[in-house]
Design an enzyme around this catalytic site. Sequence first.
Site, short mmCIF file in Angstrom:
data_model
loop_
_atom_site.label_atom_id
_atom_site.label_comp_id
_atom_site.label_asym_id
_atom_site.label_seq_id
_atom_site.Cartn_x
_atom_site.Cartn_y
_atom_site.Cartn_z
N GLY A 84 13.84 -23.74 -14.85
CA GLY A 84 13.73 -22.80 -15.97
C GLY A 84 12.37 -22.92 -16.64
CD GLN A 86 10.52 -24.73 -22.88
OE1 GLN A 86 10.16 -25.91 -22.87
NE2 GLN A 86 9.69 -23.75 -23.24
CB SER A 87 11.86 -26.91 -15.56
OG SER A 87 11.88 -28.01 -14.66
CG ASN A 88 12.40 -31.75 -19.66
OD1 ASN A 88 11.58 -31.59 -20.55
ND2 ASN A 88 13.70 -31.61 -19.87
CB ALA A 90 8.63 -27.33 -13.83
#
Length: 342
Positions: A84, A86-88, A90
């Site tokens: 997403g 807000q992917s940590n 990524a």
Amino acid sequence: MPHDLNLLDAALAAYPRVALLEGPTPIQKLSRLSGLPDLNGCNLYVKRDDLTGLGGGGNKLRKLEFLLGEALAEGADTLVTWGGFQSNHARLTAAVAARHGLACDLILTPSAVRSDDDFCHNGNVLLDALFGAKVHRLARGIVPDTYAAELVDTLKGQGKKPFVMPLGGSSPRGSLGYAACASEILRQADALGVHFEQIIVPNGSAGTHSGLLAGVTLAGASSHILGYSVLATEEQATTTTLEKTRQVLQLLAPSSTLADTPIRVDGSQRGDAYGAPTEAMLEALRLLASQEGLLTDPVYGGKAFAGLLAAVRRGDYPAGSNLLFVMTGGMPGLFAYRSAFD
Ligand SMILES: *Cc1c(COP(=O)(O)O)cnc(C)c1O
């Protein structure tokens, strides 16, 4: 109960791994919270996996130690993953790529429940750009794995060597990072002279839960692992976690077996959807911040900590129980969820 960490450590040593942590993360007691009368005399501890230094820290760095090991062994020069906005995972993949001089392509999908400015532009996605990743923002309805497959073909066509990581980095190899964390926790528990009856984690793509469970199982330790599912339903998350735990054990000890019984997933804190704030999450996050000065995130840690508080208040654990909550990081998400705190 005695446990044997040598077997686990030797099995882990067979896989290529790049050190991304400075050393063991601390285990700390939450002394003020543990003294609150409604917490029924339980001893709450935290494993500070939010303090893994690189890129703002968080649980994904433990997985990335093994994923980067695998990628470099294959001669990769580009890391590709998705999640997403807000992917940590990524964000930390981008940081790791920057640190090791690799290119990074991130495929980010919009959220079904949040589309405000902070969510779309602040927090993790702001940091992705700072780390120099190439961000592909997908329109709603486009399937990220399909897009990833096409992107990989394009990159190969340009002579690049892409390495693709699944959602959350939770391939069996990536999940080895949490089997290694199990070894670390058990050593620390021995040194502290504390036996943790239950280790509590958020369960998203299930690699954290599965890795820890595989690790304690192989070490023959008696700590239980409880995951609060924040993405899948309780039933789906239980199935996925069992399957992943078996895959991790397969890597570590091909002849080992695992019954269905040790999978403990609680779906009560997920709320309406992945990433949808709940009242209990907001209360838990504020309590941890205001009583202990510690920050957790709205998507994972806040919901899991809410589940732990509810269980302790209900009297699920006898007085004197030692409970270890794994703080998995994700602090940048707070800034993306500003409006949830209004
Ligand atoms: C990804 C993530 C989790 C969940 O870990 P999984 O291995 O995907 O289950 C928990 N907390 C934070 C902050 C995360 O980024």
